[in-house]
Design a protein around this motif. Structure first.
Motif, PDB file in Angstrom:
ATOM      1  N   HIS A   1       0.799  -1.228   0.000  1.00  0.00           N
ATOM      2  CA  HIS A   1       0.000   0.000   0.000  1.00  0.00           C
ATOM      3  C   HIS A   1       0.832   1.279   0.000  1.00  0.00           C
ATOM      4  CE1 HIS A   1      -3.899  -1.891   0.138  1.00  0.00           C
ATOM      5  NE2 HIS A   1      -3.322  -2.825   0.886  1.00  0.00           N
ATOM      6  N   TRP A   2       1.920   1.317   0.734  1.00  0.00           N
ATOM      7  CA  TRP A   2       2.698   2.540   0.805  1.00  0.00           C
ATOM      8  C   TRP A   2       3.685   2.656  -0.352  1.00  0.00           C
ATOM      9  CZ3 TRP A   2       4.211   2.887   6.688  1.00  0.00           C
ATOM     10  CH2 TRP A   2       3.037   3.027   7.448  1.00  0.00           C
ATOM     11  N   GLU A   3       4.325   1.522  -0.682  1.00  0.00           N
ATOM     12  CA  GLU A   3       5.336   1.542  -1.740  1.00  0.00           C
ATOM     13  C   GLU A   3       4.744   1.166  -3.094  1.00  0.00           C
ATOM     14  OE1 GLU A   3       7.861   2.996  -0.622  1.00  0.00           O
ATOM     15  OE2 GLU A   3       7.359   2.641   1.474  1.00  0.00           O
ATOM     16  N   ARG A   4       3.475   0.803  -3.103  1.00  0.00           N
ATOM     17  CA  ARG A   4       2.729   0.468  -4.328  1.00  0.00           C
ATOM     18  C   ARG A   4       3.341  -0.692  -5.109  1.00  0.00           C
ATOM     19  NH1 ARG A   4       2.004   6.157  -3.912  1.00  0.00           N
ATOM     20  NH2 ARG A   4      -0.198   6.730  -3.901  1.00  0.00           N
ATOM     21  N   LEU A   5       3.845  -1.690  -4.376  1.00  0.00           N
ATOM     22  CA  LEU A   5       4.342  -2.895  -5.025  1.00  0.00           C
ATOM     23  C   LEU A   5       3.185  -3.874  -5.181  1.00  0.00           C
ATOM     24  CD1 LEU A   5       7.686  -3.599  -3.097  1.00  0.00           C
ATOM     25  CD2 LEU A   5       7.377  -2.370  -5.240  1.00  0.00           C
ATOM     26  N   SER A   6       3.262  -4.724  -6.169  1.00  0.00           N
ATOM     27  CA  SER A   6       2.274  -5.802  -6.264  1.00  0.00           C
ATOM     28  C   SER A   6       2.597  -6.807  -5.165  1.00  0.00           C
ATOM     29  CB  SER A   6       2.348  -6.472  -7.638  1.00  0.00           C
ATOM     30  OG  SER A   6       3.576  -7.174  -7.759  1.00  0.00           O
ATOM     31  N   VAL A   7       1.637  -7.660  -4.855  1.00  0.00           N
ATOM     32  CA  VAL A   7       1.883  -8.688  -3.831  1.00  0.00           C
ATOM     33  C   VAL A   7       3.037  -9.580  -4.286  1.00  0.00           C
ATOM     34  CG1 VAL A   7       0.885 -10.653  -2.595  1.00  0.00           C
ATOM     35  CG2 VAL A   7      -0.484  -8.603  -2.949  1.00  0.00           C
ATOM     36  N   ALA A   8       3.077  -9.910  -5.584  1.00  0.00           N
ATOM     37  CA  ALA A   8       4.156 -10.758  -6.109  1.00  0.00           C
ATOM     38  C   ALA A   8       5.516 -10.064  -5.981  1.00  0.00           C
ATOM     39  CB  ALA A   8       3.873 -11.120  -7.557  1.00  0.00           C
ATOM     40  N   ASP A   9       5.570  -8.755  -6.286  1.00  0.00           N
ATOM     41  CA  ASP A   9       6.842  -8.023  -6.152  1.00  0.00           C
ATOM     42  C   ASP A   9       7.259  -7.910  -4.690  1.00  0.00           C
ATOM     43  OD1 ASP A   9       7.096  -7.709  -8.871  1.00  0.00           O
ATOM     44  OD2 ASP A   9       6.236  -5.684  -8.891  1.00  0.00           O
ATOM     45  N   ALA A  10       6.288  -7.682  -3.814  1.00  0.00           N
ATOM     46  CA  ALA A  10       6.592  -7.619  -2.383  1.00  0.00           C
ATOM     47  C   ALA A  10       7.122  -8.960  -1.904  1.00  0.00           C
ATOM     48  CB  ALA A  10       5.351  -7.206  -1.594  1.00  0.00           C
ATOM     49  N   ALA A  11       6.522 -10.047  -2.392  1.00  0.00           N
ATOM     50  CA  ALA A  11       6.990 -11.390  -2.027  1.00  0.00           C
ATOM     51  C   ALA A  11       8.436 -11.579  -2.458  1.00  0.00           C
ATOM     52  CB  ALA A  11       6.093 -12.443  -2.674  1.00  0.00           C
ATOM     53  N   ASP A  12       8.728 -11.161  -3.671  1.00  0.00           N
ATOM     54  CA  ASP A  12      10.085 -11.285  -4.193  1.00  0.00           C
ATOM     55  C   ASP A  12      11.064 -10.491  -3.331  1.00  0.00           C
ATOM     56  OD1 ASP A  12      11.935 -12.238  -6.123  1.00  0.00           O
ATOM     57  OD2 ASP A  12      11.903 -10.268  -7.094  1.00  0.00           O
ATOM     58  N   LEU A  13      10.685  -9.271  -2.971  1.00  0.00           N
ATOM     59  CA  LEU A  13      11.535  -8.431  -2.131  1.00  0.00           C
ATOM     60  C   LEU A  13      11.761  -9.055  -0.751  1.00  0.00           C
ATOM     61  CD1 LEU A  13      12.979  -5.650  -1.910  1.00  0.00           C
ATOM     62  CD2 LEU A  13      10.874  -4.779  -0.939  1.00  0.00           C
ATOM     63  N   LEU A  14      10.715  -9.657  -0.212  1.00  0.00           N
ATOM     64  CA  LEU A  14      10.810 -10.277   1.114  1.00  0.00           C
ATOM     65  C   LEU A  14      11.440 -11.669   1.069  1.00  0.00           C
ATOM     66  CD1 LEU A  14       7.319  -9.206   2.486  1.00  0.00           C
ATOM     67  CD2 LEU A  14       9.551  -8.262   3.126  1.00  0.00           C
ATOM     68  N   GLY A  15      11.618 -12.202  -0.131  1.00  0.00           N
ATOM     69  CA  GLY A  15      12.236 -13.522  -0.260  1.00  0.00           C
ATOM     70  C   GLY A  15      11.309 -14.659   0.115  1.00  0.00           C
ATOM     71  N   ILE A  16      10.020 -14.491  -0.156  1.00  0.00           N
ATOM     72  CA  ILE A  16       9.049 -15.544   0.142  1.00  0.00           C
ATOM     73  C   ILE A  16       8.283 -15.874  -1.134  1.00  0.00           C
ATOM     74  CG2 ILE A  16       8.813 -14.933   2.581  1.00  0.00           C
ATOM     75  CD1 ILE A  16       6.214 -13.457   1.890  1.00  0.00           C
ATOM     76  N   PRO A  17       7.701 -17.072  -1.208  1.00  0.00           N
ATOM     77  CA  PRO A  17       6.911 -17.416  -2.387  1.00  0.00           C
ATOM     78  C   PRO A  17       5.684 -16.508  -2.508  1.00  0.00           C
ATOM     79  CG  PRO A  17       7.418 -19.388  -1.098  1.00  0.00           C
ATOM     80  CD  PRO A  17       7.838 -18.208  -0.279  1.00  0.00           C
ATOM     81  N   ALA A  18       5.265 -16.248  -3.739  1.00  0.00           N
ATOM     82  CA  ALA A  18       4.105 -15.384  -3.977  1.00  0.00           C
ATOM     83  C   ALA A  18       2.856 -15.958  -3.324  1.00  0.00           C
ATOM     84  CB  ALA A  18       3.888 -15.193  -5.480  1.00  0.00           C
ATOM     85  N   SER A  19       2.712 -17.268  -3.328  1.00  0.00           N
ATOM     86  CA  SER A  19       1.524 -17.879  -2.712  1.00  0.00           C
ATOM     87  C   SER A  19       1.509 -17.628  -1.203  1.00  0.00           C
ATOM     88  CB  SER A  19       1.474 -19.384  -3.002  1.00  0.00           C
ATOM     89  OG  SER A  19       2.649 -20.011  -2.520  1.00  0.00           O
ATOM     90  N   THR A  20       2.665 -17.668  -0.574  1.00  0.00           N
ATOM     91  CA  THR A  20       2.761 -17.370   0.860  1.00  0.00           C
ATOM     92  C   THR A  20       2.390 -15.908   1.103  1.00  0.00           C
ATOM     93  OG1 THR A  20       4.510 -19.010   1.127  1.00  0.00           O
ATOM     94  CG2 THR A  20       4.330 -17.332   2.849  1.00  0.00           C
ATOM     95  N   ALA A  21       2.888 -15.032   0.250  1.00  0.00           N
ATOM     96  CA  ALA A  21       2.585 -13.601   0.397  1.00  0.00           C
ATOM     97  C   ALA A  21       1.089 -13.355   0.228  1.00  0.00           C
ATOM     98  CB  ALA A  21       3.375 -12.786  -0.620  1.00  0.00           C
TER      99      ALA A  21
END
Length: 166
Positions: free
Chosen positions: A124-144
């Motif tokens: 919401h603040w950085e306007r990343l997609s959930v998939a991009d946020a997952a990638d940044l956090l190092g977790i699978p997109a499904s987990t995110a």
């Protein structure tokens, strides 16, 4: 050191303090040593162009120092222009809301588990997609996606509790 390098070494040794003073008077003591180093590198690259006469060799080095100085000045102008453009874009696109605006939402996010809160902030603040946020956090997109849904449910419940009664 080869015999070809000896004249340049002598020219640099005899002119270095004058070149440094020349550069210091134009850019200050902080940047001058770096520019002197750049001048020397350029001189070594162009050693075949070194004039045989000592005075002409000295003037040749000053010419190289001047070119280095001009490159430095152009680079500084480009950096300042870029900084000005960025400041203008930030000013135009990010007007800060009042300090208390959204405080209940920020508080509710702060009460989430840290990994959920960071995911919500990234989306919401950085306007990343959930998939991009997952990638940044190092977790699978499904987990995110699962964590994001859980965070939204918890936020909804927390904000419903804080909503004033009509």
């Amino acid at each position: 050191m080869t015999s070809r390098d000896e004249p340049l070494t002598r020219a640099l040794e005899s002119s270095a303090s004058d070149l440094l003073a020349y550069l210091e008077r134009r850019v200050g003591a902080d940047d001058a040593p770096d520019l002197l180093g750049e001048t020397m590198v350029v001189a070594w690259r162009r050693v075949k162009e070194l004039p045989p006469d000592d005075e002409r060799a000295r003037m040749w080095l000053f010419g190289i120092a001047r070119g280095t100085l001009l490159n430095h000045s152009r680079g500084q102008r480009r950096r300042w222009a870029l900084a000005d453009r960025i400041r203008l874009q930030v000013r135009e696109s990010a007007t800060a809301p009042p300090a208390d605006e959204g405080a209940e939402v920020r508080d509710a996010i702060d009460r989430l588990e840290p990994d959920l809160a960071e995911l919500v902030r990234l989306v919401h603040w950085e306007r990343l997609s959930v998939a991009d946020a997952a990638d940044l956090l190092g977790i699978p997109a499904s987990t995110a996606r699962g964590r994001y849904q859980r965070a939204k449910d918890q936020l909804r419940a927390a904000l419903r509790q804080e909503a004033p009664l009509p």
